[in-house]
Motif scaffolding. Structure first.
Motif, PDB file in Angstrom:
ATOM      1  N   PRO A  12       0.825  -1.286   0.048  1.00 59.06           N
ATOM      2  CA  PRO A  12      -0.060   0.262  -0.040  1.00 59.06           C
ATOM      3  C   PRO A  12       0.847   1.351  -0.195  1.00 59.06           C
ATOM      4  CG  PRO A  12      -0.245  -0.920   2.270  1.00 59.06           C
ATOM      5  CD  PRO A  12       0.686  -2.019   1.023  1.00 59.06           C
ATOM      6  N   MET A  13       1.938   1.284   0.682  1.00 61.84           N
ATOM      7  CA  MET A  13       2.786   2.264   0.584  1.00 61.84           C
ATOM      8  C   MET A  13       3.221   2.708  -0.561  1.00 61.84           C
ATOM      9  SD  MET A  13       4.885   2.700   4.164  1.00 61.84           S
ATOM     10  CE  MET A  13       5.591   1.192   4.560  1.00 61.84           C
ATOM     11  N   LEU A  14       3.977   1.764  -1.359  1.00 60.61           N
ATOM     12  CA  LEU A  14       4.267   2.011  -2.900  1.00 60.61           C
ATOM     13  C   LEU A  14       2.877   2.547  -3.746  1.00 60.61           C
ATOM     14  CD1 LEU A  14       6.369  -1.381  -3.351  1.00 60.61           C
ATOM     15  CD2 LEU A  14       7.112   1.084  -3.240  1.00 60.61           C
ATOM     16  N   GLU A  15       1.979   1.969  -3.506  1.00 66.17           N
ATOM     17  CA  GLU A  15       0.642   2.456  -4.004  1.00 66.17           C
ATOM     18  C   GLU A  15       0.692   3.945  -3.861  1.00 66.17           C
ATOM     19  OE1 GLU A  15      -2.800   0.429  -3.034  1.00 66.17           O
ATOM     20  OE2 GLU A  15      -2.081  -1.570  -4.250  1.00 66.17           O
ATOM     21  N   GLY A  16       0.766   4.368  -2.522  1.00 63.56           N
ATOM     22  CA  GLY A  16       0.602   5.783  -1.917  1.00 63.56           C
ATOM     23  C   GLY A  16       1.693   6.801  -2.618  1.00 63.56           C
ATOM     24  N   ALA A  17       3.066   5.780  -2.987  1.00 61.17           N
ATOM     25  CA  ALA A  17       3.948   6.638  -3.672  1.00 61.17           C
ATOM     26  C   ALA A  17       3.655   7.220  -4.876  1.00 61.17           C
ATOM     27  CB  ALA A  17       5.362   5.793  -3.453  1.00 61.17           C
ATOM     28  N   PHE A 177      -0.304   6.036   4.110  1.00 63.14           N
ATOM     29  CA  PHE A 177      -0.310   4.597   4.314  1.00 63.14           C
ATOM     30  C   PHE A 177       0.747   4.044   5.463  1.00 63.14           C
ATOM     31  CE2 PHE A 177      -1.909   4.743   0.173  1.00 63.14           C
ATOM     32  CZ  PHE A 177      -3.378   4.183   0.413  1.00 63.14           C
ATOM     33  N   ALA A 178       1.790   4.764   5.615  1.00 64.22           N
ATOM     34  CA  ALA A 178       2.690   4.582   6.744  1.00 64.22           C
ATOM     35  C   ALA A 178       2.407   4.783   8.223  1.00 64.22           C
ATOM     36  CB  ALA A 178       4.158   5.111   6.601  1.00 64.22           C
ATOM     37  N   TYR A 179       1.626   5.845   8.072  1.00 59.98           N
ATOM     38  CA  TYR A 179       1.000   6.347   9.572  1.00 59.98           C
ATOM     39  C   TYR A 179      -0.400   5.389   9.852  1.00 59.98           C
ATOM     40  CZ  TYR A 179      -0.883   9.052  13.332  1.00 59.98           C
ATOM     41  OH  TYR A 179      -1.434   9.565  14.570  1.00 59.98           O
ATOM     42  N   THR A 180      -0.940   4.863   9.004  1.00 55.92           N
ATOM     43  CA  THR A 180      -1.874   3.959   9.126  1.00 55.92           C
ATOM     44  C   THR A 180      -1.596   2.611   9.753  1.00 55.92           C
ATOM     45  OG1 THR A 180      -3.448   4.952   7.560  1.00 55.92           O
ATOM     46  CG2 THR A 180      -4.203   2.625   8.100  1.00 55.92           C
ATOM     47  N   ILE A 188       7.108   0.819  14.460  1.00 54.62           N
ATOM     48  CA  ILE A 188       7.574   2.046  13.685  1.00 54.62           C
ATOM     49  C   ILE A 188       8.414   1.494  12.353  1.00 54.62           C
ATOM     50  CG2 ILE A 188       8.090   3.454  15.820  1.00 54.62           C
ATOM     51  CD1 ILE A 188      11.171   2.754  15.571  1.00 54.62           C
ATOM     52  N   MET A 189       8.158   0.253  12.178  1.00 56.36           N
ATOM     53  CA  MET A 189       8.638  -0.191  10.938  1.00 56.36           C
ATOM     54  C   MET A 189       8.285   0.295   9.648  1.00 56.36           C
ATOM     55  SD  MET A 189      10.856  -1.991   9.177  1.00 56.36           S
ATOM     56  CE  MET A 189      11.518  -3.091  10.695  1.00 56.36           C
ATOM     57  N   ILE A 193      10.275   2.153   6.585  1.00 54.10           N
ATOM     58  CA  ILE A 193      10.108   1.751   5.072  1.00 54.10           C
ATOM     59  C   ILE A 193       9.686   2.980   4.389  1.00 54.10           C
ATOM     60  CG2 ILE A 193       8.512   0.498   3.371  1.00 54.10           C
ATOM     61  CD1 ILE A 193       8.454  -1.568   5.650  1.00 54.10           C
ATOM     62  N   ALA A 194       9.004   4.045   4.845  1.00 52.44           N
ATOM     63  CA  ALA A 194       8.602   5.217   4.055  1.00 52.44           C
ATOM     64  C   ALA A 194       9.849   6.053   3.964  1.00 52.44           C
ATOM     65  CB  ALA A 194       7.611   5.910   4.946  1.00 52.44           C
TER      66      ALA A 194
END
Length: 219
Positions: A12-17, A177-180, A188-189, A193-194
């Motif tokens: 999901p973070m890559l999608e947010g990116a 997505f990272a905060y979620t 905090i991983m 990653i973010a």
């Protein structure tokens, strides 16, 4: 911390990116030429035009980007009479704020680049028989971009990091997505990653501008 978990939260973070990258390209492609237009306006002999450009630059450089985003997202719709016609999608409103904000900064960068060019360049071009258009496009602009390139590089990297402000107007991007994931999994991983994803994006930009600087150096 298993690799499966890292892969799971990275998707999901890559999608947010992708939203982050889209905003970056829209802002950089629109704000650089717009900034150059404002540079020309500032240097214009038409006083009202120069005053308008200087006022624009002062306002957008003197107020926070976050405030400008909030104004375009939530302020425009409550303007009297015309507010109902100015309701924008939040991503569109954020793009507008980024473009106008960074255009002001690029305008100052380009103005500094023009001021750094020795006046003798204009005189030499005149001696060589170049007209105003040829002088501008073949002599002045290449030198201006060479001088301005390091500052443009720094501003572009700052733009990548500023895209995290989308979080403030509830546009789902990388940080969202990272905060979620952090709130959901109590780890905090996702933030690490973010951070890695942001570093990779800025690394690509840094290498690109280093390449451009080398090209301009030897031209």
């Amino acid at each position: 911390m298993s690799m499966d978990y890292i892969v799971q939260i990275s998707k999901p973070m890559l999608e947010g990116a992708q939203t982050t990258i889209l905003l970056f390209f829209i802002a950089i492609i629109a704000s650089i030429p717009l900034g150059f237009v404002f540079t020309l306006m500032v240097r214009s002999a038409i006083k009202p035009l120069a005053w308008l450009a200087n006022t624009y630059i002062y306002v957008f450089r003197g107020t926070p980007l976050l405030l400008q985003m909030l104004f375009f997202c939530f302020g425009l719709p409550v303007l009297p009479v015309i507010g109902e016609y100015l309701v924008l999608d939040r991503f569109v409103a954020a793009c507008l704020a980024f473009v106008l904000n960074y255009a002001a900064y690029f305008a100052e960068i380009f103005r500094g680049g023009l001021l750094a060019i020795d006046k003798g360049q204009y005189e030499a071009s005149k001696v060589l028989g170049l007209n105003k258009w040829q002088t501008t496009t073949k002599v002045i602009l290449p030198q201006m971009f060479r001088v301005a390139l390091p500052a443009v590089s720094n501003e572009s990297i700052t733009l990548v990091k500023d895209t995290a402000l989308l979080y403030a107007v509830a546009v789902p991007e990388l940080l969202h997505f990272a905060y979620t994931a952090v709130n959901r999994d109590f780890t905090i991983m996702p933030f690490f990653i973010a951070g890695v994803i942001y570093l990779l994006m800025t690394l690509v930009l840094t290498l690109f501008f280093k390449f451009l600087e080398r090209r301009f150096k030897y031209e």
